[in-house]
Design an enzyme around this catalytic site. Sequence first.
Site, short mmCIF file in Angstrom:
data_model
loop_
_atom_site.label_atom_id
_atom_site.label_comp_id
_atom_site.label_asym_id
_atom_site.label_seq_id
_atom_site.Cartn_x
_atom_site.Cartn_y
_atom_site.Cartn_z
N GLY A 1 45.22 47.82 39.61
CA GLY A 1 43.76 47.80 39.70
C GLY A 1 43.27 48.42 41.00
N ALA A 2 43.87 49.57 41.36
CA ALA A 2 43.64 50.17 42.68
C ALA A 2 42.39 51.01 42.78
CB ALA A 2 44.85 51.03 43.05
N ASN A 3 41.69 51.23 41.68
CA ASN A 3 40.58 52.18 41.72
C ASN A 3 39.23 51.58 42.11
OD1 ASN A 3 41.03 51.31 38.71
ND2 ASN A 3 38.85 51.80 38.86
N GLY B 1 36.95 47.87 43.92
CA GLY B 1 36.91 46.54 44.50
C GLY B 1 38.00 46.26 45.51
N GLY C 1 41.20 45.97 45.06
CA GLY C 1 42.35 46.84 44.89
C GLY C 1 42.17 48.18 45.59
N SER D 1 42.63 32.83 43.30
CA SER D 1 41.19 32.73 43.48
C SER D 1 40.81 31.30 43.87
CB SER D 1 40.48 33.10 42.17
OG SER D 1 39.12 32.71 42.18
N TYR E 1 39.44 31.57 32.84
CA TYR E 1 39.65 32.35 34.07
C TYR E 1 40.37 31.52 35.12
CZ TYR E 1 38.67 34.77 38.46
OH TYR E 1 38.80 35.37 39.69
#
Length: 298
Positions: free
Chosen positions: A21-23, A25, A27, A150, A175
């Site tokens: 998820g590096a693209n 936020g 990440g 979280s 979640y």
Amino acid sequence: MPKFIIEKMPHQDGKIAIVTGANSGVGYHTTVGLAERGAHVVMACRNMEKAAVAKTKIESAVPNASLEIIELDTSKLTSVRVFAKAFQVKHQKLDLLINNAGIMATPQAYTEDGFENQLATNYIGHFLLTSLLMPELEAAPAARVVTLSSIAHKRARIHFDDLQFKQKYARWEAYGQTKLACLMFAYELDRRLKARGSSVISLASHPGVSNTNLGAGLPWYYAPLMPMFAVMGHAPDKAAEPSLMAALHPNMKGGEYIGPTGTREMSGNPWMVQSTPQSKDEAKAGRLWAWTAAETGV
């Protein structure tokens, strides 16, 4: 407590990192921080177009950045296996694995493998990814696995009677379960690694509260609350600091949980923080591990 300053962290020349998820936020900013310290970062992303845009942006901000994109959708076991093979073709070791990708409080949905979507994306996919890449992690001198949890884990429990929430779906409970599962996985992984004398260590982190696109799956009536996240929490680059501290701080031994130390852990300087007794329940962690291993076949 000492203030975390990334410029004072050890340089990462020659080290290889994966950030899921590096693209965007947290990440994205984790990738920036690792690139600034000299690591070669594999950006593991579901959307290749967005990943390419993010890569270009990082390269403009960090002129000497060493980046690579490999497609990964953690909600799909096939995608995780394809990613692992693609990585292994190019690299013989892995120094840092940042299990960051996630979704939050999304509508009820089930993946092609039959898993509740949040559980698959946030937890099951990362369990499988870590397992498949363990040979490369153990080939590095002192590799680390950092798994994101979280604040939501504090009010959660593992619904062993209905892990997939098929009886009654509640988006926030689902979640919270995933984030508790991630934390339990991080602890259990470290215990198992230490028990077999591995040089790999496992840690967990959480970003606090930040106004990122993690809330993209929330209903429209949550929109007025989003500006509150910016006031109550901190910017995405600050939210990435716990992950970066877990990955880079030289004093980590494994089993630590890093998060913001401000009010209710919503923002502030990263340091060791406490998690719930349930997150440290070894019997439940073993039960969850066994279930996940059976479901993923690793």
